[in-house]
Design a protein around this motif. Structure first.
Motif, PDB file in Angstrom:
ATOM      1  N   ALA A 189      -2.786  -7.498 -10.507  1.00 45.11           N
ATOM      2  CA  ALA A 189      -3.395  -6.190 -10.294  1.00 45.11           C
ATOM      3  C   ALA A 189      -2.351  -5.086 -10.198  1.00 45.11           C
ATOM      4  O   ALA A 189      -2.667  -3.913 -10.385  1.00 45.11           O
ATOM      5  CB  ALA A 189      -4.237  -6.214  -9.015  1.00 45.11           C
ATOM      6  N   LEU A 190      -1.117  -5.457  -9.916  1.00 49.37           N
ATOM      7  CA  LEU A 190      -0.068  -4.461  -9.737  1.00 49.37           C
ATOM      8  C   LEU A 190       0.618  -4.079 -11.044  1.00 49.37           C
ATOM      9  O   LEU A 190       1.145  -2.968 -11.166  1.00 49.37           O
ATOM     10  CB  LEU A 190       0.984  -4.980  -8.743  1.00 49.37           C
ATOM     11  CG  LEU A 190       0.522  -5.041  -7.277  1.00 49.37           C
ATOM     12  CD1 LEU A 190       1.487  -5.877  -6.447  1.00 49.37           C
ATOM     13  CD2 LEU A 190       0.414  -3.630  -6.702  1.00 49.37           C
ATOM     14  N   THR A 210       2.214  -1.628   4.316  1.00 48.93           N
ATOM     15  CA  THR A 210       1.174  -2.583   3.902  1.00 48.93           C
ATOM     16  C   THR A 210       1.276  -3.898   4.664  1.00 48.93           C
ATOM     17  O   THR A 210       0.261  -4.538   4.938  1.00 48.93           O
ATOM     18  CB  THR A 210       1.290  -2.865   2.401  1.00 48.93           C
ATOM     19  OG1 THR A 210       2.658  -3.179   2.084  1.00 48.93           O
ATOM     20  CG2 THR A 210       0.858  -1.655   1.600  1.00 48.93           C
ATOM     21  N   GLN A 224      -1.285  -6.602  -2.721  1.00 51.32           N
ATOM     22  CA  GLN A 224      -2.217  -6.817  -3.834  1.00 51.32           C
ATOM     23  C   GLN A 224      -1.747  -8.001  -4.663  1.00 51.32           C
ATOM     24  O   GLN A 224      -0.561  -8.353  -4.641  1.00 51.32           O
ATOM     25  CB  GLN A 224      -2.286  -5.566  -4.730  1.00 51.32           C
ATOM     26  CG  GLN A 224      -2.815  -4.317  -4.045  1.00 51.32           C
ATOM     27  CD  GLN A 224      -2.925  -3.158  -5.013  1.00 51.32           C
ATOM     28  OE1 GLN A 224      -3.330  -3.343  -6.175  1.00 51.32           O
ATOM     29  NE2 GLN A 224      -2.573  -1.963  -4.547  1.00 51.32           N
TER      30      GLN A 224
END
Length: 428
Positions: free
Chosen positions: A82-83, A122, A78
């Motif tokens: 956003a993290l 991921t 990400q």
């Protein structure tokens, strides 16, 4: 201070030296910028700063991201913005979160940094992280991508396991020496073949006087002829050297030895040896059997020979050679049509084909010209033979019955004459 009319009479001022604080703030700012530059902006490291989250009892139960660099964000799949603010429990699977939580509690309790390996689904990569406290409520995770190193380790482990399995289970004795020729490693099969325990074996050198080794003729073999000694001295592969290991009870174990130099510092040669004792015994038994057969055939009063399916000679016994004044090396590989008169050769060829077609023994009489002239009558036995290779042969045994035939003919004539005389007397 103010007067009765409220107008100020005096002003009181307090001056405080904040030089050290300003210097500390500047140093902190510089340190923060250096940290960001080092761990968050340019370094090939995965960098994350977390704020610890506690339950009412003060136990660490989670943590949230307060800052993360591009590589750290990439590992979680990400964007960095956003993290920030997300909790680890929502980002990591249980397989990562649970041990990571335990590690976080240990780091917070001891204040000591810890190393931690993890695999992120991921991006499918592996990381080695250093986890350490930053103040009392934050800790940092600085990680390096070790995917390639882990792959190399896996491949190395596979190679080592293959080597171990081959080394321990391969039906060959294997010994390894150092550069000085000292034996430093061996497998179980070598203990069996050499009749030595591992401890006794490792106390020896590859050319030590303790070895009792003989050549194939059972004469002592000097160390300079050992495959291992030659391979180390000549720096080349030495293959299939036959050696006999004389055991304490005098029994000989025959081995075929191949040795090759090991191109690693401190190592000497790898020596492999297979047990050929059964083969050597079989060869000795075969030679003994062949010698008995040769003695029997060469001293037989009958001629013996063998031809292939093209009627070419491959064997003659000594009686055949003496009887017809030839040697096997003169006739070997030659067809009967190159040796005998056409009429005789055709008779031989016809009987050969009959034997091959019938597949069993045939016997008959045949007249054969003598080398010195005249003819002899022979009682001949022929039978087919097929080698393991599939090649077919015709073997023959011949007995000269010329004299017996002459005696039989004379007896027949005598008997016939007596019968005629008896008939004449009767009629008189």
């Amino acid at each position: 201070l103010a007067g009765e009319d409220g107008q100020p009479l005096y002003r009181l001022g307090v001056v405080r030296d904040i030089t050290e604080r300003k210097l500390a703030e500047a140093e902190l700012q510089a340190s923060s910028e250096s940290f960001n530059a080092l761990f968050f902006n340019n370094a090939p490291l995965q960098g994350v700063i977390y704020r610890l989250l506690h339950d009412p009892q003060g136990e660490i139960v989670d943590w949230e991201i307060r800052a993360i660099n591009p590589l750290g964000a990439a590992s979680l799949g990400q964007p960095a913005e956003a993290l920030v603010g997300q909790r680890a429990s929502a980002l990591f699977g249980e397989a990562v979160f649970s041990p990571y939580l335990t590690l976080s509690r240990q780091v917070a309790a001891t204040g000591q940094p810890r190393l931690f390996e993890t695999h992120f689904e991921t991006n499918g990569r592996d990381y080695l992280s250093s986890v350490f406290m930053v103040g009392t409520e934050y800790y940092a995770n600085v990680g390096v991508d070790i995917t390639e190193r882990k792959q190399v380790e896996r491949e190395l482990n596979i190679a080592l396991e293959k080597y171990r399995v081959l080394f321990e289970t391969f039906p060959l004795g294997i010994s390894i020496t150092d550069a000085a020729g000292n034996l430093i490693e061996l497998n179980r099969e070598s203990e069996r073949l050499l009749g030595l325990s591992r401890e006794d074996h490792l106390r020896r050198t590859y050319d030590g006087p303790e070895w009792r080794i003989v050549r194939p003729d059972e004469m002592p073999m000097p160390p300079d002829e050992y495959a291992s000694v030659r391979a180390l001295r000549e720096k080349c592969l030495v293959e299939n050297v036959e050696m006999g290991i004389v055991k304490d009870e005098g029994e000989i174990t025959w081995i075929s030895v191949t040795a090759a130099p090991i191109p690693l510092e401190g190592y000497g040669v790898a020596i492999t040896y297979g047990d050929i004792t059964k083969r050597k015994r079989a060869e000795a038994a075969l030679r003994e059997s062949e010698e008995r057969f040769r003695l029997f055939m060469d001293n037989s009063p009958m001629t013996a020979w063998m031809q292939d399916d093209q009627s070419r000679y491959v064997y003659l016994n000594r009686t055949y050679e003496k009887r017809f004044g030839v040697r096997l090396d003169q006739w070997r590989g030659k067809s009967i049509f190159e040796i005998w008169p056409a009429e005789v050769a055709e008779q031989f060829e016809k009987s050969n084909q009959q034997v091959l077609a019938a597949g069993h023994l045939l016997n008959f009489t045949q007249t054969i010209p003598n080398p010195a002239g005249g003819e002899s009558t022979w009682w001949i036995f022929k039978f087919p033979f097929q080698a393991a290779s599939g090649q077919r042969y015709v073997a023959g045994i011949g007995l000269d019955i010329t004299e017996r035939r002459q005696i039989e003919d004379a007896l027949y004539l005598t008997r016939y004459s007596l019968e005629r005389v008896t008939d004449a007397i009767y009629w008189l």
